[in-house]
Design a protein around this motif. Structure first.
Motif, PDB file in Angstrom:
ATOM      1  N   LEU A  80      -0.539   0.398   2.411  1.00 25.55           N
ATOM      2  CA  LEU A  80      -0.371  -0.677   3.534  1.00 25.55           C
ATOM      3  C   LEU A  80      -0.336  -2.040   2.591  1.00 25.55           C
ATOM      4  O   LEU A  80       0.774  -2.891   2.527  1.00 25.55           O
ATOM      5  CB  LEU A  80      -1.308  -1.299   3.981  1.00 25.55           C
ATOM      6  N   GLU A  81      -0.570  -2.224   0.794  1.00 26.59           N
ATOM      7  CA  GLU A  81      -0.546  -3.259   0.587  1.00 26.59           C
ATOM      8  C   GLU A  81       1.016  -2.893  -0.775  1.00 26.59           C
ATOM      9  O   GLU A  81       2.214  -4.274  -0.442  1.00 26.59           O
ATOM     10  CB  GLU A  81      -1.424  -2.786  -1.086  1.00 26.59           C
ATOM     11  N   ALA A  82       1.657  -2.197  -0.557  1.00 28.73           N
ATOM     12  CA  ALA A  82       3.344  -1.779  -0.868  1.00 28.73           C
ATOM     13  C   ALA A  82       3.732  -2.636   0.215  1.00 28.73           C
ATOM     14  O   ALA A  82       4.896  -2.984   0.120  1.00 28.73           O
ATOM     15  CB  ALA A  82       3.207  -0.602  -1.290  1.00 28.73           C
ATOM     16  N   VAL A  83       4.107  -1.674   1.491  1.00 27.06           N
ATOM     17  CA  VAL A  83       4.270  -2.227   2.627  1.00 27.06           C
ATOM     18  C   VAL A  83       4.476  -3.850   2.713  1.00 27.06           C
ATOM     19  O   VAL A  83       5.280  -4.497   3.009  1.00 27.06           O
ATOM     20  CB  VAL A  83       4.361  -1.381   3.364  1.00 27.06           C
ATOM     21  N   LEU A  84       3.029  -4.386   2.087  1.00 23.98           N
ATOM     22  CA  LEU A  84       3.023  -5.899   2.402  1.00 23.98           C
ATOM     23  C   LEU A  84       3.611  -6.713   1.629  1.00 23.98           C
ATOM     24  O   LEU A  84       4.624  -7.576   1.612  1.00 23.98           O
ATOM     25  CB  LEU A  84       2.131  -5.961   2.428  1.00 23.98           C
ATOM     26  N   ALA A  85       3.583  -5.928   0.448  1.00 20.36           N
ATOM     27  CA  ALA A  85       4.372  -6.689  -0.583  1.00 20.36           C
ATOM     28  C   ALA A  85       5.764  -6.742  -0.262  1.00 20.36           C
ATOM     29  O   ALA A  85       6.835  -7.772  -0.802  1.00 20.36           O
ATOM     30  CB  ALA A  85       4.440  -6.049  -2.060  1.00 20.36           C
TER      31      ALA A  85
END
Length: 291
Positions: A80-85
């Motif tokens: 999720l963090e990778a997608v949001l970034a």
């Protein structure tokens, strides 16, 4: 000896059904169909059934199912963090080029691959193994109960056949006694006719007649038949796995009946010998079902 039993059980997320079958066989042949990943179950079943049976073709089947409805969903935070970034970088570059993007919804983000994960619980075979062992015990007990009931019926049937063999043996002894008197009279009449027609050695004639009488004597066969009857009753009264011994004894019965028929020399005795063979054959067929 034939037998059948079935059962159902459950433990935690697992449910199962048992099927235990047996058909007649000269030796003991146990075949097991269970999941391979439940270590120790097949060995336990084989040892347990081997102790409870002596011979027969035995099949043990287990159908095992697992309920998957309880599996939980979780968010892969790293993904999720990778997608949001990545989304923030895309939006920043769009702004730099004076482009306007539609805002993304949470459902769209959750729909991306790798964001939501379905957790699965690894099966611990130890508790399940214990539950299956405990649940198989009443199935085996029901199986043995059915076989015991069939065994009682077989015992009554074979006992009645042994009684009939004894009755026919006694009747054959009476017929043999009557034949002895008839044969003696016939021998004396033959000797008298020969003595009138030809001058022969009466001692030699008597010797030949005595040899014929010995060849026709069935006393030993009758004695062995009585001994086999007693041995068969003793085996049945003893109980336990006696099928093979009874099968061997039935062969001995048949051998004596064959000899009796070959020595009969009278219709009544021949008929009794044939009746003996018929009953012995019927008994031997039933003995194949005895453990």
């Amino acid at each position: 000896m034939t037998g059948f039993a079935s059962g159902k059980g459950s433990f935690a997320a697992h449910s199962w059904s048992w099927e235990l079958r047996a058909v007649n066989g000269k030796g003991q042949d146990i075949r097991i169909r269970v999941p391979d990943w439940i270590t120790g179950l097949e060995t336990h079943l084989r040892n347990t059934v081997a102790e409870a049976t002596a011979r027969g073709h035995i099949t043990i089947g287990l159908r095992l199912a697992r309920e998957e409805a309880s599996a939980a969903l979780s968010v892969n935070t790293a993904q999720l963090e990778a997608v949001l970034a990545a989304m923030a970088e895309v939006e920043q570059r769009a702004m730099d080029q004076h482009l306007s993007l539609q805002p993304s919804t949470s459902s769209q983000i959750l729909g991306l691959r790798g964001i939501l994960e379905q957790s699965t619980t690894e099966d611990d075979p130890a508790p399940l193994l214990a539950a299956l062992k405990a649940d198989f015990a009443p199935v085996l007990a029901s199986f043995n109960e059915m076989r015991a009931s069939e065994g009682a019926q077989l015992e009554a049937l074979i006992t009645s056949q042994i009684d009939e063999i004894e009755r026919l043996t006694n009747a054959a002894a009476e017929a043999a006694e009557a034949r002895r008197e008839e044969s003696a009279a016939a021998f004396r009449a033959s000797l008298a006719r020969v003595a009138e027609a030809v001058d022969v050695d009466e001692g030699r004639i008597a010797q030949e007649l005595a040899m014929l009488a010995v060849k026709a004597d069935i006393t030993e066969e009758l004695d062995r038949l009585h001994a086999h009857v007693a041995a068969a009753r003793e085996l049945i009264a003893k109980g336990g796995p006696v099928g093979r011994k009874l099968d061997f004894l039935s062969q001995e019965f048949n051998r004596e009946a064959n000899t009796l028929c070959s020595k009969a020399q009278m219709s009544t005795l021949t008929s009794l010998g044939l009746d003996l063979k018929a009953v012995i054959d019927q008994m031997r067929e039933q003995i194949q079902n005895v453990e």
